[in-house]
Structures are given as structure tokens and as C-alpha cells.
Design a protein around this motif. Structure first.
Motif, PDB file in Angstrom:
ATOM      1  N   GLN A   4     -55.320 -30.738  -2.465  1.00 48.99           N
ATOM      2  CA  GLN A   4     -54.229 -30.871  -3.525  1.00 48.99           C
ATOM      3  C   GLN A   4     -54.918 -31.070  -4.919  1.00 48.99           C
ATOM      4  O   GLN A   4     -54.461 -30.512  -5.981  1.00 48.99           O
ATOM      5  N   ALA A   5     -56.124 -31.615  -4.759  1.00 45.30           N
ATOM      6  CA  ALA A   5     -56.923 -31.612  -6.159  1.00 45.30           C
ATOM      7  C   ALA A   5     -57.285 -30.413  -6.547  1.00 45.30           C
ATOM      8  O   ALA A   5     -57.170 -30.131  -7.763  1.00 45.30           O
ATOM      9  N   GLY A   6     -57.561 -29.515  -5.762  1.00 47.31           N
ATOM     10  CA  GLY A   6     -58.014 -28.030  -6.027  1.00 47.31           C
ATOM     11  C   GLY A   6     -56.763 -27.368  -6.585  1.00 47.31           C
ATOM     12  O   GLY A   6     -56.930 -26.571  -7.749  1.00 47.31           O
ATOM     13  N   VAL A   7     -55.528 -27.684  -5.963  1.00 46.65           N
ATOM     14  CA  VAL A   7     -54.434 -27.075  -6.305  1.00 46.65           C
ATOM     15  C   VAL A   7     -54.141 -27.229  -7.958  1.00 46.65           C
ATOM     16  O   VAL A   7     -53.662 -26.728  -8.520  1.00 46.65           O
ATOM     17  N   PRO A  41     -67.444 -17.114 -10.439  1.00 45.96           N
ATOM     18  CA  PRO A  41     -67.622 -18.501 -10.592  1.00 45.96           C
ATOM     19  C   PRO A  41     -66.431 -19.251  -9.367  1.00 45.96           C
ATOM     20  O   PRO A  41     -65.534 -18.862  -9.097  1.00 45.96           O
ATOM     21  N   VAL A  42     -66.946 -20.361  -8.835  1.00 46.27           N
ATOM     22  CA  VAL A  42     -66.249 -21.102  -7.914  1.00 46.27           C
ATOM     23  C   VAL A  42     -66.334 -22.657  -8.964  1.00 46.27           C
ATOM     24  O   VAL A  42     -67.363 -23.263  -9.066  1.00 46.27           O
ATOM     25  N   ILE A  43     -64.912 -23.385  -9.045  1.00 49.91           N
ATOM     26  CA  ILE A  43     -65.002 -24.472  -9.427  1.00 49.91           C
ATOM     27  C   ILE A  43     -64.740 -25.300  -8.083  1.00 49.91           C
ATOM     28  O   ILE A  43     -63.516 -25.219  -7.488  1.00 49.91           O
ATOM     29  N   VAL A  44     -65.347 -26.543  -7.691  1.00 47.34           N
ATOM     30  CA  VAL A  44     -65.073 -27.511  -6.629  1.00 47.34           C
ATOM     31  C   VAL A  44     -64.450 -28.515  -7.121  1.00 47.34           C
ATOM     32  O   VAL A  44     -65.403 -29.418  -8.185  1.00 47.34           O
ATOM     33  N   PHE A  45     -63.705 -29.333  -6.731  1.00 44.57           N
ATOM     34  CA  PHE A  45     -63.031 -30.498  -7.319  1.00 44.57           C
ATOM     35  C   PHE A  45     -63.159 -31.490  -5.856  1.00 44.57           C
ATOM     36  O   PHE A  45     -62.855 -30.964  -4.894  1.00 44.57           O
TER      37      PHE A  45
END
Length: 149
Positions: free
Chosen positions: A16-19, A144-148
Motif C-alpha cells: 500500500q505504501a507503493g500504491v 527508473p524504479v522508486i521503492v518505498f
């Protein structure tokens, strides 16, 4: 800067953080969103149908229906949140695939220019034993990839 954001989710609290961040980024950039979930084939990563009992036609059909229902339940809240923000969204269920390859293939096929996803934050032996879809996406993505976390 970004025009098409891919947001993978497994429906977990961690995902859910990524969403949330993916939808926020899409809103900020006026980008389209594709939300994806993948479901693996029955049997697990170490099972081979020649070595173990396999599902019959009826069981396989039931399994596929259940996986489709589960995917719909995972993606529906993402779609609703995106629509509340006024975002254009497409949802994708990739059946019978491991998550990382499904994410990477979907990003390419849909023309996404960024992937925003969460990491479960596993380290040490649990990461080795369970594998890390996030690590696989990070090392193989050509966008690019953003990771949370």
C-alpha cells in the motif's frame, strides 16, 4: 517528467505504501497509471508436475477463478483511489507468472516510464530463502524504479 506510472501490488499493507506514493506521483505529473498484480501457477517454485500430484481440470479451473477473483479484489481499491484523484488507470492481472518478470514485461508492453513499488524490507536469510521481487525488478528494469519501505 513521467507520463505513465506502473504500480505493482500484492494487496498487502506493505504494498500500500507503493500504491499511495505511485498515485501521488502520477497526480503530480498528470500521468496515466497501470496497476498490476501477478499470481503464480499452483505448485510453488520448487514443485514439478512430473514429481508431484497435479491439479485436475476441475481443480485447475477453480484455482484460476479464485486467482482472478483475488486479483480483482487487490486491484479494485487501487482503481477506486486513482479514479478519486482523477487519474486515468488500467488494471492488469498477470496469471501464472512470478511477480518480477510480470512487472518488467508489463512495464515494457504498456510503455511505462517509471515503476513505483514497495519493498517488504526483508533482509538476511529471509531474503535469500524467499527471494526479492523488488531486488529483481531493480536490477533488471530499464526504466527508473522508486521503492518505498
Amino acid at each position: 517528467m513521467y507520463t505513465h506510472v506502473l504500480i505493482p501490488t500484492d494487496g498487502s499493507e506493505f504494498a500500500q505504501a507503493g500504491v499511495i506514493h505511485g498515485l501521488s506521483l502520477a497526480k503530480e505529473h498528470g500521468a496515466r497509471v497501470t496497476a498490476i498484480t501477478a499470481t503464480e501457477a499452483p505448485g510453488g517454485q520448487f514443485a514439478y508436475s512430473s514429481d508431484l500430484w497435479t491439479l485436475g481440470e476441475t481443480e485447475m479451473a477453480a484455482y484460476e477463478r479464485d486467482q482472478h477473483r483475488e486479483a480483482e479484489a487487490i486491484l479494485a481499491p487501487v482503481k477506486a483511489s486513482a479514479e478519486q484523484l482523477g487519474l486515468e488507470i488500467e488494471t492488469v492481472h498477470v496469471p501464472d507468472r512470478r511477480a518480477a518478470p510480470a512487472i518488467l514485461d508489463t512495464a515494457r508492453k504498456c510503455g511505462c516510464d517509471i515503476i513505483v513499488m514497495a519493498s517488504h524490507g526483508r533482509t538476511g536469510m529471509s531474503r535469500v530463502m524467499l527471494g526479492s521481487h523488488t531486488a529483481e525488478v531493480l536490477t533488471q528494469a530499464d526504466i527508473p524504479v522508486i521503492v518505498f519501505r
